[in-house]
Design an enzyme around this catalytic site. Structure first.
Site, mmCIF file in Angstrom:
data_model
loop_
_atom_site.group_PDB
_atom_site.id
_atom_site.type_symbol
_atom_site.label_atom_id
_atom_site.label_comp_id
_atom_site.label_asym_id
_atom_site.label_seq_id
_atom_site.Cartn_x
_atom_site.Cartn_y
_atom_site.Cartn_z
ATOM 1 N N HIS A 187 -47.143 -10.284 -47.177
ATOM 2 C CA HIS A 187 -46.542 -9.793 -45.929
ATOM 3 C C HIS A 187 -45.398 -8.803 -46.167
ATOM 4 C CE1 HIS A 187 -49.035 -12.910 -44.193
ATOM 5 N NE2 HIS A 187 -48.935 -12.234 -43.063
ATOM 6 N N CYS A 195 -55.892 6.592 -45.619
ATOM 7 C CA CYS A 195 -54.938 5.725 -46.307
ATOM 8 C C CYS A 195 -53.549 6.342 -46.462
ATOM 9 C CB CYS A 195 -55.486 5.296 -47.665
ATOM 10 S SG CYS A 195 -56.906 4.194 -47.504
ATOM 11 N N GLU A 225 -59.266 -5.251 -52.638
ATOM 12 C CA GLU A 225 -58.534 -4.866 -51.429
ATOM 13 C C GLU A 225 -59.407 -4.906 -50.185
ATOM 14 O OE1 GLU A 225 -56.804 -0.941 -52.100
ATOM 15 O OE2 GLU A 225 -58.340 -0.063 -50.859
#
Length: 149
Positions: free
Chosen positions: A75, A25, A136
């Site tokens: 986005h 990550c 998530e």
């Protein structure tokens, strides 16, 4: 009069990277986030009110969450502005990408704290934020409860 909790769910796509993290990550990647927003209040008892029987109109709750969270984060790529990721963020901004700079590590845990504050600031006085759940991945989520804070 009884207190009732109502929940509205939202979805949005957001990218991020965790600076200094010791796993995958640390790389820029994205998630299809699912946000569940639960508020608590008493249904309106005034039969002359167009919102009679509602704690809050789902449309009104949707407007708040969309304006504060979904429309902002969808986005976008989120970076901690206090890390060297600022250089990547500036490069992306110059190329007309939607970048959000925050003053925290953009983990689900920190994002849900940020979202709670933003939503609480917009709710009518009689309505309280009860909880948020930010998912998530299919199996990973962070939760915020007013009772814990």
């Amino acid at each position: 009069m009884s207190y009732i909790r109502i929940t509205k769910q939202f979805s949005f796509e957001t990218g991020h990277a965790l600076y200094g993290y010791d796993g995958k990550c640390k790389n820029v990647h994205g998630h299809s986030y699912k946000l569940s927003v639960t508020v608590i209040g008493q249904p309106i008892t005034d039969s002359g009110n167009v919102k009679y029987g509602m704690v809050i109109d789902f449309t009104d709750l949707k407007k708040i969450v969309r304006e504060e969270i979904v429309d902002v984060f969808d986005h976008a790529t989120v970076f901690n502005k206090n890390t060297p990721h600022i250089e990547l963020a500036n490069e992306l901004k110059q190329r007309d990408h939607h970048v959000i700079l925050v003053d925290y590590q953009p983990t689900s845990e920190n994002m849900v704290i940020d979202f709670a504050e933003k939503i609480q600031n917009r709710l009518p006085a009689a309505i309280k934020l009860h909880s948020l759940r930010l998912q998530e991945t299919e199996s990973s989520f962070a939760e915020w409860f007013a009772s814990d804070n």
